[in-house]
Design a protein around this motif. Structure first.
Motif, PDB file in Angstrom:
ATOM      1  N   TYR A   1       0.824  -1.200   0.000  1.00  0.00           N
ATOM      2  CA  TYR A   1       0.000   0.000   0.000  1.00  0.00           C
ATOM      3  C   TYR A   1       0.864   1.259   0.000  1.00  0.00           C
ATOM      4  O   TYR A   1       0.555   2.239  -0.682  1.00  0.00           O
ATOM      5  CB  TYR A   1      -0.937   0.007   1.215  1.00  0.00           C
ATOM      6  CG  TYR A   1      -1.949  -1.112   1.182  1.00  0.00           C
ATOM      7  CD1 TYR A   1      -3.092  -1.004   0.411  1.00  0.00           C
ATOM      8  CD2 TYR A   1      -1.740  -2.277   1.901  1.00  0.00           C
ATOM      9  CE1 TYR A   1      -4.018  -2.018   0.364  1.00  0.00           C
ATOM     10  CE2 TYR A   1      -2.660  -3.308   1.861  1.00  0.00           C
ATOM     11  CZ  TYR A   1      -3.794  -3.177   1.093  1.00  0.00           C
ATOM     12  OH  TYR A   1      -4.700  -4.187   1.049  1.00  0.00           O
ATOM     13  N   ILE A   2       1.940   1.223   0.758  1.00  0.00           N
ATOM     14  CA  ILE A   2       2.838   2.375   0.804  1.00  0.00           C
ATOM     15  C   ILE A   2       3.522   2.552  -0.543  1.00  0.00           C
ATOM     16  O   ILE A   2       3.625   3.672  -1.049  1.00  0.00           O
ATOM     17  CB  ILE A   2       3.858   2.215   1.950  1.00  0.00           C
ATOM     18  CG1 ILE A   2       3.135   2.289   3.295  1.00  0.00           C
ATOM     19  CG2 ILE A   2       4.945   3.283   1.870  1.00  0.00           C
ATOM     20  CD1 ILE A   2       4.001   1.976   4.486  1.00  0.00           C
TER      21      ILE A   2
ATOM     22  N   VAL B   1       3.221   5.853  -2.922  1.00  0.00           N
ATOM     23  CA  VAL B   1       4.398   6.619  -3.349  1.00  0.00           C
ATOM     24  C   VAL B   1       4.468   6.686  -4.880  1.00  0.00           C
ATOM     25  O   VAL B   1       4.709   7.757  -5.447  1.00  0.00           O
ATOM     26  CB  VAL B   1       5.687   6.012  -2.756  1.00  0.00           C
ATOM     27  CG1 VAL B   1       6.926   6.622  -3.381  1.00  0.00           C
ATOM     28  CG2 VAL B   1       5.708   6.201  -1.246  1.00  0.00           C
ATOM     29  N   VAL B   2       4.243   5.560  -5.535  1.00  0.00           N
ATOM     30  CA  VAL B   2       4.272   5.557  -7.006  1.00  0.00           C
ATOM     31  C   VAL B   2       3.164   6.443  -7.553  1.00  0.00           C
ATOM     32  O   VAL B   2       3.371   7.202  -8.505  1.00  0.00           O
ATOM     33  CB  VAL B   2       4.166   4.115  -7.551  1.00  0.00           C
ATOM     34  CG1 VAL B   2       3.942   4.109  -9.043  1.00  0.00           C
ATOM     35  CG2 VAL B   2       5.416   3.326  -7.205  1.00  0.00           C
ATOM     36  N   GLY B   3       1.979   6.377  -6.950  1.00  0.00           N
ATOM     37  CA  GLY B   3       0.877   7.239  -7.386  1.00  0.00           C
ATOM     38  C   GLY B   3       1.205   8.711  -7.221  1.00  0.00           C
ATOM     39  O   GLY B   3       0.898   9.529  -8.094  1.00  0.00           O
TER      40      GLY B   3
ATOM     41  N   GLY C   1       1.517  11.376 -10.192  1.00  0.00           N
ATOM     42  CA  GLY C   1       0.750  12.620 -10.113  1.00  0.00           C
ATOM     43  C   GLY C   1       1.625  13.846 -10.308  1.00  0.00           C
ATOM     44  O   GLY C   1       1.248  14.802 -10.984  1.00  0.00           O
ATOM     45  N   ILE C   2       2.823  13.826  -9.721  1.00  0.00           N
ATOM     46  CA  ILE C   2       3.762  14.944  -9.882  1.00  0.00           C
ATOM     47  C   ILE C   2       4.210  15.054 -11.340  1.00  0.00           C
ATOM     48  O   ILE C   2       4.274  16.157 -11.895  1.00  0.00           O
ATOM     49  CB  ILE C   2       4.966  14.765  -8.936  1.00  0.00           C
ATOM     50  CG1 ILE C   2       4.511  14.971  -7.486  1.00  0.00           C
ATOM     51  CG2 ILE C   2       6.097  15.715  -9.288  1.00  0.00           C
ATOM     52  CD1 ILE C   2       5.543  14.566  -6.451  1.00  0.00           C
ATOM     53  N   ILE C   3       4.477  13.914 -11.967  1.00  0.00           N
ATOM     54  CA  ILE C   3       4.875  13.930 -13.382  1.00  0.00           C
ATOM     55  C   ILE C   3       3.743  14.483 -14.244  1.00  0.00           C
ATOM     56  O   ILE C   3       3.964  15.313 -15.130  1.00  0.00           O
ATOM     57  CB  ILE C   3       5.292  12.520 -13.839  1.00  0.00           C
ATOM     58  CG1 ILE C   3       6.601  12.118 -13.150  1.00  0.00           C
ATOM     59  CG2 ILE C   3       5.437  12.459 -15.353  1.00  0.00           C
ATOM     60  CD1 ILE C   3       6.978  10.658 -13.336  1.00  0.00           C
TER      61      ILE C   3
ATOM     62  N   ALA D   1      -7.395   9.334 -13.831  1.00  0.00           N
ATOM     63  CA  ALA D   1      -8.048   8.804 -12.632  1.00  0.00           C
ATOM     64  C   ALA D   1      -9.495   9.271 -12.566  1.00  0.00           C
ATOM     65  O   ALA D   1      -9.830  10.351 -13.056  1.00  0.00           O
ATOM     66  CB  ALA D   1      -7.291   9.265 -11.388  1.00  0.00           C
ATOM     67  N   PRO D   2     -10.347   8.459 -11.964  1.00  0.00           N
ATOM     68  CA  PRO D   2     -11.745   8.868 -11.833  1.00  0.00           C
ATOM     69  C   PRO D   2     -11.883  10.055 -10.881  1.00  0.00           C
ATOM     70  O   PRO D   2     -10.982  10.327 -10.094  1.00  0.00           O
ATOM     71  CB  PRO D   2     -12.429   7.623 -11.249  1.00  0.00           C
ATOM     72  CG  PRO D   2     -11.346   6.801 -10.681  1.00  0.00           C
ATOM     73  CD  PRO D   2     -10.093   7.151 -11.401  1.00  0.00           C
ATOM     74  N   PRO D   3     -13.004  10.757 -10.958  1.00  0.00           N
ATOM     75  CA  PRO D   3     -13.200  11.889 -10.052  1.00  0.00           C
ATOM     76  C   PRO D   3     -13.218  11.437  -8.588  1.00  0.00           C
ATOM     77  O   PRO D   3     -13.428  10.265  -8.281  1.00  0.00           O
ATOM     78  CB  PRO D   3     -14.549  12.461 -10.458  1.00  0.00           C
ATOM     79  CG  PRO D   3     -15.133  11.551 -11.452  1.00  0.00           C
ATOM     80  CD  PRO D   3     -14.118  10.549 -11.856  1.00  0.00           C
ATOM     81  N   ALA D   4     -13.009  12.377  -7.706  1.00  0.00           N
ATOM     82  CA  ALA D   4     -12.910  12.066  -6.274  1.00  0.00           C
ATOM     83  C   ALA D   4     -14.172  11.389  -5.756  1.00  0.00           C
ATOM     84  O   ALA D   4     -14.097  10.504  -4.891  1.00  0.00           O
ATOM     85  CB  ALA D   4     -12.629  13.345  -5.492  1.00  0.00           C
TER      86      ALA D   4
END
Length: 90
Positions: free
Chosen positions: A23-24, A28-30, A34-36, A46-49
């Motif tokens: 999970y960690i 971290v990969v997510g 996201g930063i990229i 990704a789907p909406p919140a």
């Protein structure tokens, strides 16, 4: 550089919590992806919140249902057969 001194502690903690490690790593990969995406100014697929909140509710319901079911309908105890009864069938 203060974070560098906490890395060994974090690594040893992660080694102890092996069930949490996937999970960690996923988180971290997510975050990195996201930063990229933000750096490239690309819209995330990704789907909406609201959909993610719904998925969280599904996961909670999936894990809570067996607990409630076991409380309301406890599993039956296996039948006990005495040794004398077993000898009778030999």
């Amino acid at each position: 550089m203060a974070w560098a001194s906490t890395m060994p502690k974090l690594c040893s903690t992660l080694k102890k919590a092996t069930s949490v490690r996937p999970y960690i790593i996923s988180l971290v990969v997510g975050l990195l992806v996201g930063i990229i995406y933000a750096g490239l100014r690309v819209k995330s697929p990704a789907p909406p919140a609201i959909a993610l909140v719904g998925l969280l509710g599904m996961l909670i319901g999936e894990s809570v249902f067996p607990l409630i079911k076991d409380r309301l309908f406890p599993p039956a105890e296996p039948a006990r057969i005495e040794k004398q009864e077993l000898n009778r069938f030999k």
